[in-house]
Design a protein around this motif. Structure first.
Motif, PDB file in Angstrom:
ATOM      1  N   UNK A   7       0.799  -1.150   0.015  1.00  0.00           N
ATOM      2  CA  UNK A   7       0.130   0.150  -0.081  1.00  0.00           C
ATOM      3  C   UNK A   7       0.885   1.224  -0.125  1.00  0.00           C
ATOM      4  N   UNK A   8       0.844   2.056  -1.058  1.00  0.00           N
ATOM      5  CA  UNK A   8       1.389   3.295  -1.156  1.00  0.00           C
ATOM      6  C   UNK A   8       0.377   4.477  -1.699  1.00  0.00           C
ATOM      7  N   UNK A   9       0.129   5.529  -0.886  1.00  0.00           N
ATOM      8  CA  UNK A   9      -0.720   6.511  -1.595  1.00  0.00           C
ATOM      9  C   UNK A   9      -0.196   6.928  -2.798  1.00  0.00           C
ATOM     10  N   UNK A  10      -0.784   7.008  -4.104  1.00  0.00           N
ATOM     11  CA  UNK A  10      -0.389   7.217  -5.305  1.00  0.00           C
ATOM     12  C   UNK A  10       0.016   8.662  -5.400  1.00  0.00           C
ATOM     13  N   UNK A  11      -0.124   9.499  -4.661  1.00  0.00           N
ATOM     14  CA  UNK A  11       0.073  10.800  -4.687  1.00  0.00           C
ATOM     15  C   UNK A  11       1.516  11.174  -4.114  1.00  0.00           C
ATOM     16  N   UNK A  12       1.960  10.127  -3.366  1.00  0.00           N
ATOM     17  CA  UNK A  12       3.319  10.143  -2.667  1.00  0.00           C
ATOM     18  C   UNK A  12       4.272   9.454  -3.325  1.00  0.00           C
ATOM     19  N   UNK A  13       3.930   8.624  -4.699  1.00  0.00           N
ATOM     20  CA  UNK A  13       5.068   8.204  -5.419  1.00  0.00           C
ATOM     21  C   UNK A  13       5.568   9.024  -6.276  1.00  0.00           C
TER      22      UNK A  13
END
Length: 182
Positions: free
Chosen positions: A139-145
């Motif tokens: 799980x990774x917030x796509x806005x933070x990639x």
């Protein structure tokens, strides 16, 4: 008190114990559950691209650059970036990131990813990865990639799953023979 200058130098295996203590103070034991930590697991950092910051003999900051794969393309994962809480807001983190980006560019690398805040990393050349372009493990917030192209157009060919480089292998900047495989 004497004026102590900040010294940035490449990481060495001898720095690892001090870096681990710094990471523990800054992030706590929960850091190992984060997706980016799992991606780095079992892969040696590129010590020539990873730096430590010292004030006098005191290690006050560190960052790591780890080879990864974005689909079939080699890339680097920046992080963790750690600065001792007593030395935050002094530009140490930004100096470490810029030093690593400069070294990676000089070594022929084209693309760097990280998981972080655009408000902080944007001023160093990072931008959000276009939605659907890359699939990060866990799980990774796509806005933070975030990504930073060291070579213009480097993100264009990268797509698919972001995964760790094979244990003990180094990512070849050109993606040719010697590049890490899944």
């Amino acid at each position: 008190m004497a004026d102590l200058s900040l010294i940035l130098s490449p990481q060495t295996p001898a720095d690892l114990a001090a870096i681990e203590r710094l990471d523990e103070r800054a992030f706590g034991p929960g850091r190992f559950a984060r997706s980016a930590y799992r991606l780095r697991e079992g892969v040696e950092p590129d010590y020539a691209l990873s730096f430590v910051a010292r004030v006098g003999t005191l290690l006050v900051g560190a960052n790591r650059m780890t080879p990864i794969r974005c689909g079939d393309h080699p890339a680097l994962l920046l992080g963790p970036l750690t600065v001792d809480p007593a030395f935050r807001s002094g530009g140490i983190g930004e100096a470490l990131v810029l030093k690593s980006l400069e070294a990676a560019r000089a070594a022929g690398h084209a693309l760097v990813l990280l998981v972080g805040d655009e408000t902080y990393y944007g001023r160093m050349g990072f931008a959000p990865t276009p939605k659907g372009k890359l699939e990060f493990i866990g799980p990774v917030d796509p806005e933070r990639l975030l990504y930073c192209e060291l070579v213009e157009g480097a993100l264009a060919g990268a797509r698919g799953k972001v995964r760790r480089a094979r244990r003990g292998s180094l990512t070849c900047p050109t993606g040719e023979a010697g590049a890490a495989q899944p």
